[in-house]
Design a protein around this motif. Structure first.
Motif, short mmCIF file in Angstrom:
data_model
loop_
_atom_site.label_atom_id
_atom_site.label_comp_id
_atom_site.label_asym_id
_atom_site.label_seq_id
_atom_site.Cartn_x
_atom_site.Cartn_y
_atom_site.Cartn_z
N LYS A 106 36.18 48.38 41.45
CA LYS A 106 37.38 47.69 41.03
C LYS A 106 38.66 48.11 41.74
O LYS A 106 39.72 47.59 41.46
CB LYS A 106 37.57 47.85 39.51
N ASN A 107 38.56 49.07 42.66
CA ASN A 107 39.72 49.51 43.43
C ASN A 107 39.24 50.16 44.72
O ASN A 107 38.03 50.37 44.90
CB ASN A 107 40.61 50.45 42.59
N PRO A 108 40.13 50.49 45.65
CA PRO A 108 39.69 51.00 46.95
C PRO A 108 38.82 52.26 46.87
O PRO A 108 37.78 52.33 47.51
CB PRO A 108 41.01 51.28 47.68
N VAL A 109 39.26 53.25 46.10
CA VAL A 109 38.52 54.51 46.05
C VAL A 109 37.15 54.30 45.44
O VAL A 109 36.13 54.76 45.97
CB VAL A 109 39.31 55.57 45.26
N PHE A 121 28.37 41.53 46.74
CA PHE A 121 29.75 41.76 46.33
C PHE A 121 30.18 40.61 45.43
O PHE A 121 29.98 39.44 45.77
CB PHE A 121 30.69 41.78 47.54
N VAL A 122 30.80 40.92 44.28
CA VAL A 122 31.34 39.87 43.42
C VAL A 122 32.79 40.21 43.10
O VAL A 122 33.07 41.19 42.39
CB VAL A 122 30.53 39.72 42.10
N LEU A 123 33.71 39.43 43.65
CA LEU A 123 35.14 39.71 43.52
C LEU A 123 35.83 38.67 42.64
O LEU A 123 35.85 37.48 42.96
CB LEU A 123 35.80 39.71 44.91
N SER A 151 30.22 36.63 46.30
CA SER A 151 30.44 35.61 45.29
C SER A 151 31.68 35.99 44.48
O SER A 151 32.41 36.91 44.83
CB SER A 151 29.21 35.48 44.39
N GLY A 152 31.91 35.26 43.39
CA GLY A 152 33.09 35.51 42.55
C GLY A 152 34.15 34.46 42.79
O GLY A 152 34.07 33.67 43.73
N ASN A 153 35.20 34.44 41.95
CA ASN A 153 36.21 33.40 42.12
C ASN A 153 37.21 33.70 43.25
O ASN A 153 38.06 32.89 43.55
CB ASN A 153 36.96 33.14 40.79
N ARG A 154 37.05 34.88 43.93
CA ARG A 154 37.77 35.14 45.18
C ARG A 154 36.76 35.40 46.30
O ARG A 154 36.96 36.27 47.15
CB ARG A 154 38.74 36.31 45.01
N TYR A 211 35.52 44.25 37.40
CA TYR A 211 35.20 44.42 35.98
C TYR A 211 34.66 43.14 35.33
O TYR A 211 33.57 43.13 34.76
CB TYR A 211 36.42 44.93 35.20
N THR A 212 35.43 42.05 35.41
CA THR A 212 34.95 40.83 34.75
C THR A 212 33.72 40.28 35.45
O THR A 212 32.86 39.67 34.81
CB THR A 212 36.05 39.73 34.71
N ALA A 213 33.63 40.51 36.75
CA ALA A 213 32.43 40.09 37.48
C ALA A 213 31.21 40.85 36.98
O ALA A 213 30.10 40.31 36.88
CB ALA A 213 32.63 40.30 38.97
N MET A 214 31.41 42.14 36.66
CA MET A 214 30.31 42.94 36.14
C MET A 214 29.79 42.37 34.82
O MET A 214 28.58 42.29 34.58
CB MET A 214 30.78 44.38 35.94
N LEU A 215 30.70 41.93 33.96
CA LEU A 215 30.29 41.32 32.70
C LEU A 215 29.51 40.04 32.95
O LEU A 215 28.50 39.76 32.28
CB LEU A 215 31.51 41.04 31.83
N ASP A 216 29.97 39.24 33.92
CA ASP A 216 29.27 38.00 34.25
C ASP A 216 27.88 38.28 34.81
O ASP A 216 26.90 37.61 34.45
CB ASP A 216 30.07 37.19 35.28
#
Length: 445
Positions: A321-324, A343-345, A376-379, A429-434
């Motif tokens: 969810k972040n760079p690190v 990858f799901v962004l 995948s993902g909405n971005r 995070y929300t991608a993980m839930l999906d």
């Protein structure tokens, strides 16, 4: 008059708990969600003092756990240790870490009239609300894991966040014990200035030093004088063994030797989570043998190095969810020898709308390995562009697949995963839930 007001408050609490539990039952019965936030929101509307009332009922104290990465895993691990010792623990285990999520968790642990019969409450708290919540819940232990850039649209830069956290802890005048990451320069410095009792955790494992400083670093300058820090070695991002060549500031000494504790979950970042939980457990008087047993038996939190089996193939979900955090999950992937990654962004509210952070991620290391990368993902197209720029057109062996539909993306990634190998999924995070909903709630054809 004071007694009647107190009675009114308790009546409000009882009504709030009853309504919140009813809402929870309805939401879960109708499969409308995890009910991790809404019940608490309703309960706090009915009884605004609910958090404070519950906090007073916790027998041995509240443990506040905050930081950018690792809160959920550390909280669950510490809970497992305490329960192994025989303590009853309330905990916001779903990771809902704003005020309404905390309220929901405490409501769920109480009986129908708002009686909370627990020894400890472990509350994972979003680092941005520590200053708002600390005086309300009056924690016995304040544990801060790390400070990294995360959701710039909400938090701003690390300097701003560290200043707020420092002020919150410094102005909290109770006898709380503070546990901080010795390898994080900002937290190490904060701890050295505090009047409270302070313990530090960190790593003493130079064999795990990175070969070079990663691109995604936040705090490599001395928080005391501003001079560039000198690192003997770096474990991840700006976490490592450092000194300031211009003043007397240097890394604090960890309370425990990390080499004496087993690495259970994958990823060096999870060793930090382990040492944080173990340090807190030792402060609470838990026996070493009990602690080691609980650590060894620990299972990953959902979406945090969680492993599933789908249609005979292994799937590992690594929250990114972040760079690190993403750099560390990429390290896990590249060291695994597996060659298929998804990858799901997403950029929903819980993820942060600003996704510019993906350009601080060392995706080149993943692309250099080759294999198949599905996005995948909405971005999705932002992620695809980042990966496209990571390729060396002359020597690129990566098979990049762009699939906006998440269900088809997962299906494709599974098909591309060789038998006996693991599909690594790196979601926000929300991608993980999906992703979990698809993998655990419906069959992949």
């Amino acid at each position: 008059m004071e007694r009647s007001i107190k009675l009114i408050d308790w009546l409000k609490l009882g009504i709030a708990v009853l309504v919140a539990k009813t809402v929870t039952l309805i939401l879960r019965s109708l499969h409308l969600g995890a009910a991790s936030v809404l019940p608490g929101s309703i309960a706090r509307f009915i009884a605004p003092g609910l958090l404070e009332q519950f906090s007073h009922q916790v027998k041995s104290g509240i443990i506040l756990i905050t930081g950018t990465n690792g809160k959920t895993t550390t909280s669950l691990l510490l809970r497992g240790i305490l329960e192994c010792e025989g303590y009853r623990v309330a905990h916001n285990s779903t990771g809902a870490n704003l005020e309404n999520g905390l309220a929901t968790a405490l409501v769920e642990s109480s009986n129908l009239v708002g009686k909370l019969d627990v020894d400890y409450a472990i509350l994972e708290v979003d680092e941005n609300i520590v200053s708002k919540i600390i005086h309300t819940i009056q924690p016995h232990i304040i544990l801060c894991l790390n400070l990294f850039r995360d959701q710039l649209d909400r938090y701003g830069e690390v300097d701003k966040l560290s200043k707020c956290l420092n002020e919150a802890i410094t102005n909290f005048t109770s006898d709380a014990v503070v546990i901080l990451n010795a390898d994080d320069p900002i937290l190490s410095y904060i701890g050295q200035q505090l009047n409270q009792k302070v313990y530090f955790f960190g790593l003493t494992e130079p064999e795990h030093y990175l070969e070079s400083m990663p691109h995604a670093v936040d705090s490599i300058y001395c928080p005391n004088c501003g001079h560039a820090l000198k690192y003997q070695g770096v474990y991840l991002s700006h976490l490592g063994d450092f000194t300031c060549p211009s003043c007397s500031f240097s890394r604090s000494q960890p309370t425990l030797n990390s080499q004496e504790w087993e690495q259970v979950l994958i990823g060096l970042y999870n060793k930090y989570n382990t040492m944080a939980a173990v340090t807190a457990a030792q402060e609470l008087g838990v026996g070493i043998e009990t602690t080691k047993f609980a650590v060894k038996a620990f299972q990953a939190a959902f979406g945090r190095a969680e492993e599933l089996e789908v249609n005979g193939k292994r799937v590992r979900i690594l929250l990114s969810k972040n760079p690190v955090g993403t750099n560390e999950t990429i390290r896990v992937v590249t060291e695994s020898g597996d060659t298929t990654t998804l990858f799901v962004l997403n950029d929903r509210t819980q993820d942060g709308k600003d996704i510019s952070w993906i350009w601080d991620v060392d995706t080149e290391k993943l692309v250099e390995r080759g294999g198949t990368v599905v996005v995948s993902g909405n971005r999705v197209y932002d992620m695809a562009l980042r990966l496209q720029y990571s390729q060396d057109s002359q020597h690129s062996n990566v098979n990049l697949i762009v699939e906006p539909d998440l269900y088809r993306a997962i299906t494709t990634a599974l098909e591309k995963t060789p038998a006996g190998r693991t599909l690594h999924i790196l979601p926000t995070y929300t991608a993980m839930l999906d992703v979990r909903k698809i993998l655990t709630g419906s069959k992949i054809r």
